[in-house]
Write an enzyme that holds these catalytic residues in place. Sequence first.
Site, PDB file in Angstrom:
ATOM      1  N   VAL A 165       0.885  -1.169   0.000  1.00 43.56           N
ATOM      2  CA  VAL A 165       0.000   0.000   0.000  1.00 43.56           C
ATOM      3  C   VAL A 165       0.921   1.217   0.000  1.00 43.56           C
ATOM      4  CG1 VAL A 165      -1.948  -1.097   1.133  1.00 43.56           C
ATOM      5  CG2 VAL A 165      -0.146  -0.140   2.497  1.00 43.56           C
ATOM      6  N   CYS A 166       0.536   2.282  -0.665  1.00 44.18           N
ATOM      7  CA  CYS A 166       1.522   3.321  -0.945  1.00 44.18           C
ATOM      8  C   CYS A 166       0.876   4.687  -1.122  1.00 44.18           C
ATOM      9  CB  CYS A 166       2.236   3.049  -2.263  1.00 44.18           C
ATOM     10  SG  CYS A 166       2.916   1.432  -2.411  1.00 44.18           S
TER      11      CYS A 166
END
Length: 393
Positions: A140-141
């Site tokens: 996740v970013c």
Amino acid sequence: MNSSRLCCAIWTLFTVLLTGCLYGQTEECKTSMYPPKGPTFKGSVQWYTVNLDEPPVTRWDGVIKDKKNELVAMIQAIKVLANSLVPSGKLIDLVDNGLPLMLGSMPYPFNEEIQGISTASGVPLGEVILFNIFYEVFTVCTSVVAEDTHGNLYHGRNLDFGLLMGWNHKNHSWALTDKLKPLAVNIDFKRNNVTVFKSTNFAGYVGILTGVRPKLFTLTMNERFNFDGGYVGILEWILGNRDGMWMGFLTRSVLENATSYEDAKKQLTHTKLLAPAYFILGGNQTGQGCVITRTRVNALDVWEIELKLGRWYVLETNYDHWEKPFILDDRRTPAMRCMNKTTQNNISFKTLYDVLSTKPVLNKLTTYTTLMEVSTGKLETFLRECPDPCSPW
Ligand SMILES: *[C@@H]1O[C@H](CO)[C@@H](O)[C@H](O)[C@H]1NC(C)=O
Ligand SMILES: *[C@@H]1O[C@H](CO)[C@@H](O)[C@H](O)[C@H]1NC(C)=O
Ligand SMILES: *[C@@H]1O[C@H](CO)[C@@H](O)[C@H](O)[C@H]1NC(C)=O
Ligand SMILES: *[C@@H]1O[C@H](CO)[C@@H](O)[C@H](O)[C@H]1NC(C)=O
Ligand SMILES: *[C@@H]1O[C@H](CO)[C@@H](O)[C@H](O)[C@H]1NC(C)=O
Ligand SMILES: *[C@@H]1O[C@H](CO)[C@@H](O)[C@H](O)[C@H]1NC(C)=O
């Protein structure tokens, strides 16, 4: 899963959620964080060269020679987690005996590179394949491409990895996130002794999550959770339906062989994938920055910088930009608030790093922050840490 295990999993989930509610609030936009220093900065990342003229089997030898112990430690941690889910050790048997059979159906040069990494590290082939699949599923970013008032394009990203992978109650950290940081490397990919592209990688992974092709484009990939998500495609791939491409292999091919922003955009929009994804692409001239929202077969949407509309940046976390983010995971609003506060006049590596250092854009999963400038081909990577109070994701 027996009842004490289930109970333990529920307890973990509960404490993580509680930590999230206590510490998940956003803070004031950070300032003066760059050049990186202090408790949120855990060190720089070393550079390596990967020579594309060398055979794929040996081109990673230099990286692996240095990072072998860290790679073994990471894979050990993955195994401990796998065994805590399926205690019999059957999952790892499956990986060791089953996954190697898949190598032949991976495209060149990735199949040979993975084989080479297994040989150089002594890590069983199936486990190297597992390691390469892992990033396609658990990242996740936050990524952003921004244009300054002179038409210069900057691209920044936080790589957040290890969600739900072993929460440590004592020191509030994620087991895999901790193990991953020492594997971060910067790579200069060369052909004929000149740089083709540069990336921030994890030693042992042959795909690309973050990279710049100097003078032409910058590219990052973020996970897109979706009903018809990664698991379905990956399962289909294992079962023999091989017409989709691994996302990290596509980004690598694009960085290695696309000749322009438009060419890169076309490939990222049209190639069939194993799982949905967001591609965040920056070009080399005004207006060239976009977020490509992908399903496995096509692009749902291409959202571009549009100066006329006042849109001087595009920013993506892990939710479709036309929809609200999941209420417990809103990193988008704080990031955009800080971008808006910065204004186009003041955007630079310095201010971009400030935005990416503001909680919860910076959180317990954040492994590294990378800043890229296409015109100079500059790529800087900083390992991160998020001391308490800090959101778990
Ligand atoms: C947390 O504790 C674990 C196990 O004791 C250790 O491996 C890890 O490095 C620690 N992480 C941090 C951020 O202190
Ligand atoms: C490669 O380039 C570097 C500097 O760019 C130069 O010093 C070196 O001699 C070159 N090596 C070869 C094999 O051409
Ligand atoms: C890029 O193109 C070259 C030449 O066609 C090819 O040998 C190489 O495998 C390609 N790279 C990737 C990652 O597909
Ligand atoms: C920008 O990219 C194009 C290819 O799309 C290239 O021809 C041009 O030279 C690049 N411009 C700069 C300033 O590097
Ligand atoms: C930031 O600015 C954009 C463009 O003006 C606007 O659409 C958006 O709602 C703003 N977001 C926040 C969080 O301030
Ligand atoms: C941003 O730039 C404007 C004009 O260039 C300047 O007046 C302002 O103080 C700057 N703001 C910050 C936060 O640096």
